[in-house]
Design a protein around this motif. Structure first.
Motif, mmCIF file in Angstrom:
data_model
loop_
_atom_site.group_PDB
_atom_site.id
_atom_site.type_symbol
_atom_site.label_atom_id
_atom_site.label_comp_id
_atom_site.label_asym_id
_atom_site.label_seq_id
_atom_site.Cartn_x
_atom_site.Cartn_y
_atom_site.Cartn_z
ATOM 1 N N GLU A 5 1.227 18.732 6.921
ATOM 2 C CA GLU A 5 2.338 17.860 7.322
ATOM 3 C C GLU A 5 2.056 17.114 8.635
ATOM 4 N N LEU A 6 1.033 17.571 9.370
ATOM 5 C CA LEU A 6 0.659 16.894 10.618
ATOM 6 C C LEU A 6 -0.313 15.745 10.381
ATOM 7 N N GLU A 7 -0.900 15.659 9.185
ATOM 8 C CA GLU A 7 -2.052 14.784 8.952
ATOM 9 C C GLU A 7 -1.778 13.296 9.204
ATOM 10 N N TYR A 8 -0.628 12.811 8.799
ATOM 11 C CA TYR A 8 -0.304 11.388 9.024
ATOM 12 C C TYR A 8 -0.404 11.066 10.519
ATOM 13 N N GLY A 9 0.219 11.896 11.346
ATOM 14 C CA GLY A 9 0.189 11.672 12.794
ATOM 15 C C GLY A 9 -1.210 11.824 13.358
ATOM 16 N N ARG A 10 -1.940 12.824 12.862
ATOM 17 C CA ARG A 10 -3.294 13.061 13.371
ATOM 18 C C ARG A 10 -4.173 11.832 13.126
ATOM 19 N N GLN A 11 -4.084 11.274 11.924
ATOM 20 C CA GLN A 11 -4.918 10.108 11.609
ATOM 21 C C GLN A 11 -4.520 8.874 12.417
ATOM 22 N N LEU A 12 -3.223 8.727 12.686
ATOM 23 C CA LEU A 12 -2.778 7.590 13.505
ATOM 24 C C LEU A 12 -3.364 7.675 14.900
ATOM 25 N N VAL A 13 -3.287 8.869 15.481
ATOM 26 C CA VAL A 13 -3.801 9.057 16.842
ATOM 27 C C VAL A 13 -5.311 8.820 16.850
ATOM 28 N N ALA A 14 -6.018 9.355 15.839
ATOM 29 C CA ALA A 14 -7.479 9.191 15.775
ATOM 30 C C ALA A 14 -7.855 7.709 15.643
ATOM 31 N N ALA A 15 -7.056 6.947 14.901
ATOM 32 C CA ALA A 15 -7.375 5.535 14.653
ATOM 33 C C ALA A 15 -7.095 4.648 15.869
ATOM 34 N N LEU A 16 -6.269 5.157 16.781
ATOM 35 C CA LEU A 16 -5.870 4.370 17.961
ATOM 36 C C LEU A 16 -7.082 3.872 18.746
ATOM 37 N N ARG A 17 -8.047 4.782 18.909
ATOM 38 C CA ARG A 17 -9.238 4.489 19.712
ATOM 39 C C ARG A 17 -10.027 3.293 19.146
ATOM 40 N N GLU A 18 -10.012 3.147 17.823
ATOM 41 C CA GLU A 18 -10.795 2.074 17.175
ATOM 42 C C GLU A 18 -10.011 0.761 17.108
ATOM 43 N N ASP A 19 -8.733 0.797 17.481
ATOM 44 C CA ASP A 19 -7.887 -0.385 17.311
ATOM 45 C C ASP A 19 -8.207 -1.437 18.379
ATOM 46 N N PRO A 20 -8.533 -2.680 17.943
ATOM 47 C CA PRO A 20 -8.909 -3.690 18.932
ATOM 48 C C PRO A 20 -7.809 -4.007 19.930
ATOM 49 N N ALA A 52 0.853 -1.201 0.000
ATOM 50 C CA ALA A 52 0.000 0.000 0.000
ATOM 51 C C ALA A 52 0.883 1.243 0.000
ATOM 52 N N VAL A 53 0.402 2.313 -0.630
ATOM 53 C CA VAL A 53 1.127 3.593 -0.660
ATOM 54 C C VAL A 53 0.109 4.719 -0.446
ATOM 55 N N THR A 54 0.425 5.660 0.431
ATOM 56 C CA THR A 54 -0.435 6.835 0.641
ATOM 57 C C THR A 54 0.411 8.093 0.508
ATOM 58 N N HIS A 55 -0.020 9.016 -0.339
ATOM 59 C CA HIS A 55 0.687 10.299 -0.464
ATOM 60 C C HIS A 55 -0.032 11.337 0.383
ATOM 61 N N TRP A 56 0.696 11.964 1.293
ATOM 62 C CA TRP A 56 0.095 12.903 2.253
ATOM 63 C C TRP A 56 0.229 14.349 1.777
ATOM 64 N N THR A 57 1.386 14.680 1.209
ATOM 65 C CA THR A 57 1.620 16.014 0.645
ATOM 66 C C THR A 57 2.568 15.816 -0.538
#
Ligand code: FAD
Ligand code: A2P
Length: 271
Positions: A162-177, A23-28
């Protein structure tokens, strides 16, 4: 014989230590992340880095150090990368697609590991730019939260994007089993320096002025309770070390755990 009638198989050109991009994601324009298959033999501690790369035009491996951004339990490996327009590796690496192969030397090393710190109550992750990569691993490792009551992630970039990658990781933490139950222990404190945002200022300035402590309603850093892990440019690392030492924290290592550890996010110009 039948054997001599069989055409010789075309030589298969496989990369040494090849892993396949999934998988590849381009952030900026200058930042992307990607995931690759994980070698079965690879064991690492969250926060460590490995050498990855591509073959150069002469067919020789062109390798660079990369923090593993995924946690040690993940069945794939994730990386978060800069795109340097004329960079020998990233001018090409930025074009990888799922199915492509990269080289990955399965020898993880590094100082940003929990074992290099003494036990404590609060753990600070202090990062600029792509320096968030090792913390993307550590913030998804249950062991981080088993060892510390609170984890504070300060990340400074020039712009909001430039903060978006980190922001999404933190947001996804809550949903992580696996780690969702620890999400309340993580305090995220992102700032920008060159674009208006809800919080601004260099990580160094927000520590030395005491702004982050008053914003979060917590006491200043104390060597009895606080531990820190730092990853940024050489200039950031030098400046932040002086601040941490000012709070009474001392630099540790794998062989001698203390109150803080540092790693370069990259080797900058002139160093
Ligand atoms: P290079 O010739 O290596 O670099 C050209 C110039 O680009 C450098 O002189 C520097 O000014 C600038 N530069 C390089 N990397 C960065 C960066 N990350 N952020 C800002 N400016 C940079 N890079 C990552 O993108 N992600 C990582 O997780 C990562 N982990 C690293 C861990 C360690 C321990 C070290 C030492 C470096 C790490 N790097 C990381 C940097 C990486 O090794 C390469 O320098 C980067 O991929 C660029 O490679 P290049 O060949 O395109 O350009
Ligand atoms: P600033 O915009 O004030 O230079 P860069 O993109 O140059 O790698 O920087 C990433 C982030 O790190 C930027 O927000 C930058 O702030 C900040 N930064 C750069 N050098 C330092 C330093 N010595 N101390 C603290 N923050 C720094």
């Amino acid at each position: 014989t039948t054997a001599s009638a069989t055409p010789a198989a075309a030589p298969v050109r496989t990369l040494p230590d090849a892993q396949t991009v999934t998988a590849v994601t381009h952030w900026t324009d200058s930042l992307f992340s990607f995931r690759v298959t994980r070698p079965k033999s690879l064991r690492f501690r969250s926060g460590e880095f490995v050498m990855i790369g591509l073959l150069d035009y002469k067919g020789k491996p062109l390798l660079r150090a990369y923090s593993i951004a995924s946690p040690s339990w993940d069945e794939e490996l994730e990386f978060y990368s800069i795109k340097v327009p004329d960079g020998p590796l990233t001018s090409r690496l930025q074009h990888i697609q799922p199915g492509d192969e990269i080289i990955l030397r399965p020898k993880p090393v590094g100082t940003l590991v929990l074992d290099a710190l003494l036990p404590g109550k609060r753990l600070w992750f202090l990062a600029t730019g792509t320096g968030i990569a090792p913390f993307a691993s550590l913030m998804r490792d249950p062991e981080t939260y088993e060892r510390y009551d609170q984890v504070i992630m300060m990340h400074t970039c020039r712009t909001v994007a430039e903060l978006e990658y980190g922001r999404q990781l933190v947001a996804a933490l809550r949903e992580d089993p696996l780690i969702g139950e620890f999400a309340d222990k993580l305090v995220y404190y992102p700032t920008t320096t060159r674009e208006p945002f809800e919080r601004m200022g260099r990580v160094t300035d927000n520590l030395s002025s005491g702004k982050v402590f008053s914003d979060l309603g917590i006491p200043p850093m104390d060597p009895g309770t606080d531990r820190a892990m730092v990853c940024g440019s050489m200039a950031l690392n030098v400046d932040i070390k002086a601040i941490l030492e000012g709070f009474g924290l001392r630099e540790g290592a794998n062989s001698e755990p203390r109150e803080y550890v540092v790693e370069r996010a990259f080797v900058g110009d002139g160093i």
